[in-house]
Design an enzyme around this catalytic site. Structure first.
Site, PDB file in Angstrom:
ATOM      1  N   LYS A 174      -8.664  10.047   8.190  1.00 39.32           N
ATOM      2  CA  LYS A 174      -8.444   8.658   8.139  1.00 39.32           C
ATOM      3  C   LYS A 174      -9.197   7.867   9.310  1.00 39.32           C
ATOM      4  O   LYS A 174      -9.928   6.772   8.933  1.00 39.32           O
ATOM      5  CB  LYS A 174      -6.829   8.413   8.408  1.00 39.32           C
ATOM      6  CG  LYS A 174      -6.384   7.087   8.203  1.00 39.32           C
ATOM      7  CD  LYS A 174      -5.101   6.706   8.637  1.00 39.32           C
ATOM      8  CE  LYS A 174      -4.647   7.017   9.928  1.00 39.32           C
ATOM      9  NZ  LYS A 174      -3.095   6.916  10.244  1.00 39.32           N
ATOM     10  N   ASP A 220      -3.795   5.018   4.952  1.00 39.82           N
ATOM     11  CA  ASP A 220      -2.792   5.268   6.112  1.00 39.82           C
ATOM     12  C   ASP A 220      -1.411   4.960   4.982  1.00 39.82           C
ATOM     13  O   ASP A 220      -1.355   5.118   3.919  1.00 39.82           O
ATOM     14  CB  ASP A 220      -3.031   3.959   6.862  1.00 39.82           C
ATOM     15  CG  ASP A 220      -2.834   2.507   6.453  1.00 39.82           C
ATOM     16  OD1 ASP A 220      -2.695   2.502   4.947  1.00 39.82           O
ATOM     17  OD2 ASP A 220      -3.016   1.585   7.162  1.00 39.82           O
TER      18      ASP A 220
END
Length: 239
Positions: free
Chosen positions: A130, A148
């Protein structure tokens, strides 16, 4: 949902791309909400954004980077001094240890330069996929999906992937990536994250004020009355 042959259903692809186009029109200013001027600043800011808000990170990074403008400076920084700066972000002791260790690794492995590829980024301490995709997409212009909590919530509510896929960041990344051209991945992430922060809230989404409600199987999770829903819409992410 993706078929057994791993090729996504055509109707799903069309619906997902239509939603992305509408979100692009709804949020024409969508972008990374962390302030940065170079890849190092974005990498550190992204690490600091864990369990806090972008606005809180943006309030302290100018102070941090004025004192420690690069990996060499931050790697050699005094722990107590950095902790004092980072205290407003929460978990400041752990975050101080993390950014000092990350900076030291950049110095030792890459001469202080943030690598511009996924393979090397995820080898850095505290950097997962991420964080790597945030940096690659926004500092290097290399497309990537930032899975996310907002992203995962929206792809589940929109019915793009089943809940068990949405709960697995890597599986979600690959499943959603198959629905869109690679060139769209970074901006798709921004559109979904902005929508999640402003309308499609976790606890009480503004369903009656949602521009993509007609394509959302989860419509009705929040208030459907336009007036009531409009009260839930925010102009920016949470403080």
């Amino acid at each position: 949902m993706p078929t057994d042959s791993n090729r996504p259903d055509t109707a799903l692809v069309r619906r997902a791309r239509r939603v992305n186009r509408v979100l692009a029109e709804t949020y024409p200013d969508a972008r990374c909400e962390l302030d940065f001027t170079n890849p190092f600043e974005l990498l550190i800011a992204t690490v600091l954004s864990a369990q806090t808000t972008d606005r809180r990170v943006n309030a302290i990074t100018p102070i941090l980077f004025a004192a420690y403008p690069d990996a060499f400076a931050l790697a050699a920084a005094d722990v107590d001094a950095v902790e004092t700066i980072l205290k407003p972000t929460g978990f400041f002791r752990a975050k101080t240890k993390s950014v000092l260790g990350l900076s030291a690794a950049l110095v030792e492995r890459h001469e202080g330069v943030v690598p511009g590829n996924l393979e090397e980024l995820v080898k850095l301490p505290g950097v997962g996929r991420k964080t790597a995709f945030v940096v690659l997409g926004n500092a290097f212009g290399i497309p990537g999906l930032t899975v996310d909590t907002h992203f995962a919530r929206l792809i589940r509510r929109l019915g793009w992937v089943p809940p068990e896929i949405a709960a697995d960041p890597v599986k979600a990344e690959h499943a959603v990536g198959a629905l869109f051209p690679r060139r769209d991945w970074t901006m798709l992430s921004h559109h979904l994250i902005w929508h999640g922060r402003r309308r499609c809230h976790a606890k009480k989404p503004a369903c009656g004020a949602c521009p993509v409600a007609q394509w959302c199987p989860a419509f009705g999770t929040g208030p459907t009355d336009p007036v009531e829903a409009a009260k839930l819409v925010t102009t920016q992410g949470p403080a």
